[in-house]
Design a protein around this motif. Structure first.
Motif, short mmCIF file in Angstrom:
data_model
loop_
_atom_site.label_atom_id
_atom_site.label_comp_id
_atom_site.label_asym_id
_atom_site.label_seq_id
_atom_site.Cartn_x
_atom_site.Cartn_y
_atom_site.Cartn_z
N SER A 49 32.04 9.66 13.64
CA SER A 49 31.59 8.87 15.04
C SER A 49 31.17 7.54 14.53
N CYS A 82 34.85 18.56 10.91
CA CYS A 82 33.68 17.53 11.02
C CYS A 82 34.23 16.43 12.06
N VAL A 83 33.08 15.54 12.23
CA VAL A 83 33.28 14.51 13.18
C VAL A 83 33.05 12.92 12.43
N GLY A 97 36.99 10.49 15.63
CA GLY A 97 37.43 11.56 16.15
C GLY A 97 36.93 12.97 15.37
N VAL A 98 37.55 14.09 15.72
CA VAL A 98 37.46 15.32 14.84
C VAL A 98 38.53 15.44 13.69
N TYR A 99 38.06 15.92 12.61
CA TYR A 99 38.95 16.07 11.42
C TYR A 99 38.49 17.42 10.83
N GLU A 139 27.57 17.50 10.00
CA GLU A 139 28.68 17.63 10.48
C GLU A 139 29.36 16.42 11.12
N THR A 140 28.43 15.37 11.48
CA THR A 140 28.85 14.22 11.90
C THR A 140 28.31 13.18 10.97
N ASP A 157 43.71 15.39 10.25
CA ASP A 157 42.95 14.87 11.73
C ASP A 157 43.33 16.13 12.72
#
Length: 780
Positions: free
Chosen positions: A778, A775-776, A752-754, A684-685, A716
Motif C-alpha cells: 500500500s 499481503c497488501v 495491490g494484493v500479492y 499483512e499490509t 501478483d
C-alpha cells in the motif's frame, strides 16, 4: 693574625642583612655549635681555632668521602661564600664541593640541590645541579681554566642567586684584587633548601690536605607564590609565520593578565610537548600583554610592546600542539591545546603568516570555538587587543564521554571538556553501595579525566557509582533527568570485561556516502550479554585483493560497552550530531577506515585478526526511491540476523533525517510474535515509502527440525512472478524473510494484493511444509 681575621669577619658579618642563614669562621674552636655541623664528624677537626680541616686518621685506599652539613633554608636572593685551601693537585679523584642548597642532610646520599665544584675538571671552579645519587649536571664550567693547578690552591668562592633563579658564580684567588665572574645561568629546577655544607672526595694520601673557612650564607626562605588558575592566559599563538604578512619572521605566544595586579613572570615556564622554555625576566601589567618568543627574535618584537626574555623557547608545531604555562613551583596556570583546524574554513590564513587569536578572554574553556585566525593587516596583534575580540561565552554542557576501566580497583571518568578540579577531587561528590571510593585524582593539565580508586577489588558483579556536583571550568554542572526532574548527579556502572566472540559486536549502521562537511560514521551494537573492552577491538576494511588493511584502534582506553548498548564511531562526532539526532549510546571519536561510496567491506576484528563481524556494503543496497544516497545511512533491520544478508539492510528513514546514530535504527525489527503455523506475516499490509513505519514485509518461519531448504516467491494477484526472495536456501530452525516491495528488476511493485508462495523441503527425509500467504502493498 687570627684575631685580625676574626675582626674582619665580624665586621663583614655586621653588614649582612637580617636574612642571614649562618656564618662560621671556627674561631670558637669547634663545629658542634653556633652553628651545628653534622656528618662524618670523626673525619674533621678545627685546626688551632683557625679553620676546618679534613683529618681522616683511619683513611685507607681511594674514593673516600667525607662531609659536614648544617641547616640552611637560604634560596631566594641568596649569597653563599666560603674559603677553600687544597694542598694537593686537584683531579677527578681529589676535589671538594661546596653545597649551596640540598634537600638532604647526608651529602653523600641521593639528593636534589646545587653545589660549587672546587677542582674536579679542568682545575676550575664550576656550578653543578644534582638530582639523585649521581655526581650531577654541570650548569657551566668556570671561565678561568687551571686556576687550581698547583699543589697549594687557595680560593674564595661565592655564588649568588636572585629571586627568579638567575645564578652567578665568582672566585677570588690570593692574587686577585676582587672577585672574578666565572659564569652565570638561569636555572630554577630546585627550590627546596634544607642544608648547606662541604663534601670532600679524596685518597688516603690526601687525608689531611683540605681546609675550609669563613662560611657566610644569607638569603630568604622559598615561599611558593599562589596564583589563581587562569589568572594569566595564553591569548594569541603564531605557529606558522611564513609567508609573512607584516610581523617579524618568528613564532610567538602572547600572554594576557586577567587580574588587576602586575605579575612577575621570572622563573615561569612555557611548555610545548616535551620542550620547555624558561622566562628569565618579564613582568606583565594588570590587564596587560607580554610576548614570549625565541631569544634571537626578541629585539624584533620589542617595537610591538612588552617582550619577555625567554631561554629555549619551544618550537610550535604548525598543525597542533599542547601549550602549558607554569609557575616556578610547577603550578599550572593555563593551557591551550591548539590546532590548525581552528582556522575553520579560512584556507588563505591557514597557509601561514597569521596568528590564532582568542575571541573572549572570559571564556576559559579550551575549545576551538573560542579561537579564530587574526584579521589584522599585520597577521596578528602582539601586545594589543585581539582583532577578533568579542563576547563568546562558553555554552558547552559538560558530559561524561566514556568510562574507562584502568584496573580491578580504579576507573577513569572521561569528560567532553575541561572540568573544575576542586569539584572532581572532592571525595564527598562520589558514593556507592557496592565499593568504597578511596581517592579521586585529576589528570593535569587538561583536567578532562578523573581517576577513582576503590575497594574492594572488582569481582564478577556489576558495580554502580554515583557522582554529584561535578562541574566544568565554566561552572556548569553535569546534569541528568530522573522522573522529569533535573538532577546534578549521575550514575555509571563498571564490570569486568569478557572476551568478545564472532557476531557479538555487530555492524549496525554505516554512513559511507556523505554530504557537505559531514564525516562518515559506523555504528556498532553489542548484541551479546557480555561487557566488552573496546581497547581490545580494532576496525579495518578489506582492500581490492580481499585482504585486511592495517587495523585502526577504536580507543587506547579500557572503555566498556555494556550489553545492548550502541557505539557510534566517527572522526568528527560534532559533524554527525549537528546534522542527525544522536542517541544516548556511547560515542567515540576515532579514525575510520576508508569507505568508498560505491562499495566496500567494513570489518570489526580482534588484534589477532580474528573477525568479529564484517559487512560488504554497496550503494545499490539503498532503496530505489532514494534518488541521492549522499547523507543516507544503511541500517541493519534485525541485529540478530546475518550481517551479509542483503535483505537485512535498508536505507534509513526520511522521518529520521536518513540516519539514527547511537540509537535504535529507524528500520529496526526483531520478531516478537509466535505462531503455531510454519509461516506467518508480522503484519499483512506494508508501505515501502521509507518513513520508518512498515517499510518492508516480514515473513516469519518456524520449522520442526534442521535440514530444510527454503524457497519463497512473490506473485501478483493474477499470478505473475514478481520477486524471488530465496531459492533452496539453507534454513535455520526459525527466522524472517524480508520483502522490500521491489521486483526482480529492482523496480518498485505497484500498489495491490500479492501472494507469497513458500515451501520448505527437508533434504534428508523429504518432509515438506508449504503455504500461500496474501499481503497488501500500500501507499499513504
Amino acid at each position: 693574625m687570627k684575631k685580625l681575621a676574626i675582626l674582619i669577619f665580624c665586621n663583614l658579618f655586621s653588614f649582612v642583612p637580617l636574612s642571614a642563614q649562618f656564618a662560621d669562621n671556627f674561631s670558637d674552636g669547634n663545629f658542634t655549635e653556633n652553628p651545628v655541623w653534622n656528618g662524618t664528624a670523626e673525619k674533621f677537626t678545627v685546626n688551632n681555632n683557625v679553620e676546618l680541616q679534613l683529618n681522616d686518621q683511619t683513611a685507607s685506599g681511594t674514593a673516600l668521602k667525607a662531609y659536614l652539613s648544617t641547616p640552611s633554608t637560604a634560596v631566594m636572593n641568596g649569597v653563599w661564600t666560603c674559603k677553600a685551601q687544597i694542598n694537593t693537585q686537584v683531579t677527578s679523584s681529589n676535589y671538594a664541593r661546596f653545597y649551596l642548597i640540598s634537600n638532604s642532610e647526608d651529602l653523600t646520599a641521593s639528593l636534589q640541590g646545587y653545589y660549587i665544584a672546587i677542582g674536579y675538571k679542568n682545575k676550575t671552579v664550576s656550578l653543578y645541579k644534582q638530582n639523585g645519587a649521581a655526581a650531577g649536571t654541570e650548569l657551566f664550567s668556570g671561565s678561568r681554566e687551571n686556576i687550581l693547578g698547583t699543589s697549594a690552591n687557595s680560593v674564595i668562592v661565592k655564588a649568588e642567586r636572585d629571586f627568579s633563579g638567575n645564578w652567578k658564580l665568582f672566585s677570588k684567588l690570593d692574587t686577585d684584587e676582587d672577585f672574578v665572574l666565572e659564569g652565570e645561568i638561569f636555572d630554577n629546577s630546585y627550590t627546596t633548601a634544607l642544608f648547606s655544607g662541604i663534601y670532600v672526595y679524596y685518597s688516603s694520601g690526601n687525608k689531611d690536605k683540605y681546609f675550609f673557612d669563613d662560611f657566610l650564607v644569607s638569603g630568604e626562605n622559598y615561599v611558593a607564590s599562589i596564583y589563581d588558575y587562569n589568572s594569566v592566559i595564553i591569548n594569541e599563538i603564531m605557529a606558522d609565520y611564513e609567508p609573512q604578512a607584516g610581523l617579524p619572521n618568528a613564532e610567538y605566544i602572547e600572554l594576557y593578565n586577567r587580574t588587576e595586579s602586575a605579575v612577575n613572570l621570572a622563573g615561569w615556564q612555557i611548555l610545548c610537548g616535551n620542550n620547555v622554555g624558561a622566562i628569565v625576566q618579564g613582568e606583565i601589567a594588570p590587564y596587560g600583554y607580554i610576548i614570549l618568543c625565541a631569544a634571537n627574535a626578541r629585539e624584533n618584537f620589542v617595537p610591538f610592546g612588552n617582550a619577555a626574555q625567554v631561554t629555549s623557547f619551544p618550537t610550535l608545531p604548525n598543525s597542533a600542539g599542547l601549550l602549558v604555562l607554569k609557575t616556578p613551583d610547577n603550578q599550572t596556570i593555563n593551557f591551550t591545546e591548539y590546532s590548525d583546524k581552528w582556522f575553520k574554513n579560512d584556507n588563505f590564513r591557514k597557509e601561514g603568516g597569521f596568528s590564532l587569536e582568542k575571541i573572549d578572554t572570559e571564556n576559559l574553556n579550551n575549545s576551538g570555538e573560542n579561537w579564530y585566525p587574526s584579521h589584522d593587516d599585520l597577521g596578528g596583534t602582539p601586545c594589543r587587543k585581539n582583532s577578533v575580540a568579542a563576547e563568546k561565552p562558553d555554552k558547552i554542557q559538560p558530559e561524561v564521554k566514556a568510562v574507562s576501566l584502568l584496573s580491578d580497583n580504579s576507573v577513569a571518568l572521561i569528560f567532553n571538556k575541561e572540568m573544575n578540579v576542586e569539584s572532581l577531587e572532592n571525595m564527598q561528590n562520589y558514593f556507592s553501595d557496592d565499593v568504597n571510593i578511596i581517592s579521586a585524582t585529576v589528570e593535569s593539565p587538561k583536567n578532562e579525566r578523573v581517576t577513582l580508586t576503590f575497594s574492594p577489588t572488582l569481582e564478577n558483579d556489576t558495580v554502580r557509582i554515583t557522582a554529584k556536583n561535578l562541574m566544568c571550568i565554566s561552572g556548569f554542572d553535569i546534569v541528568a533527568f530522573f522522573d522529569d526532574y533535573l538532577l546534578s548527579e549521575f550514575s555509571f556502572k563498571i564490570a569486568k570485561p569478557q572476551e568478545v566472540e564472532a557476531n557479538e559486536l555487530i555492524i549496525n549502521e554505516l554512513l559511507f556516502n556523505t554530504k557537505d562537511s559531514i564525516s562518515t560514521f559506523a555504528e556498532l551494537f553489542n548484541a551479546s550479554e557480555k561487557v566488552l573492552d573496546l581497547s581490545k577491538i580494532d576496525i579495518t576494511r578489506r582492500n581490492k585483493e580481499g585482504e585486511l588493511d592495517a587495523p585502526k584502534k577504536i580507543t587506547q582506553d579500557g572503555i566498556l560497552l555494556f550489553p545492548k548498548q550502541y557505539l557510534l564511531l566517527s572522526a568528527n562526532l560534532k559533524s554527525i550530531c549537528e546534522n542527525y539526532h544522536c542517541g544516548e549510546g556511547l560515542k567515540i571519536e576515532c579514525a575510520l577506515p576508508s569507505m568508498p561510496n560505491a562499495e566496500g567491506t567494513f570489518v570489526v576484528a580482534k588484534p589477532n585478526a580474528e573477525i568479529i563481524d564484517e559487512f560488504s556494503y554497496s550503494e545499490k543496497m539503498h532503496q530505489n526511491f532514494v534518488v541521492n544516497p549522499s547523507g543516507v545511512s544503511l541500517e541493519r533491520i534485525n541485529p540478530y540476523a546475518p550481517t551479509q544478508d542483503v535483505n537485512n539492510w535498508h536505507s534509513a528513514s526520511f522521518d529520521e533525517n536518513y540516519a539514527t546514530p547511537a540509537r535504535q535504527n529507524s528500520q529496526y525489527f526483531v520478531p516478537k510474535t509466535v505462531s503455531e503455523k510454519n509461516f506467518w506475516l508480522e503484519y499483512e499490509t506494508f508501505t515501502p515509502d521509507n518513513d520508518g513505519f512498515r517499510d518492508f514485509l516480514l515473513l516469519n518461519y518456524s520449522l520442526s527440525e534442521s535440514g530444510f531448504a527454503l524457497s519463497a516467491t512473490v506473485y501478483d494477484a493474477v499470478g505473475h512472478k514478481m520477486r524471488a526472495l530465496c531459492n533452496n536456501a539453507i534454513a535455520s530452525r526459525g527466522g524472517t524473510l524480508i520483502w522490500n516491495g521491489l521486483a526482480d528488476n529492482n523496480s518498485l511493485c505497484p500498489v495491490g494484493v500479492y501472494v507469497l508462495v513458500v515451501e520448505a523441503v527437508n533434504t534428508c527425509n523429504g518432509k515438506k511444509n508449504q503455504a500461500k500467504i496474501v499481503c497488501v502493498l500500500s501507499m499513504k
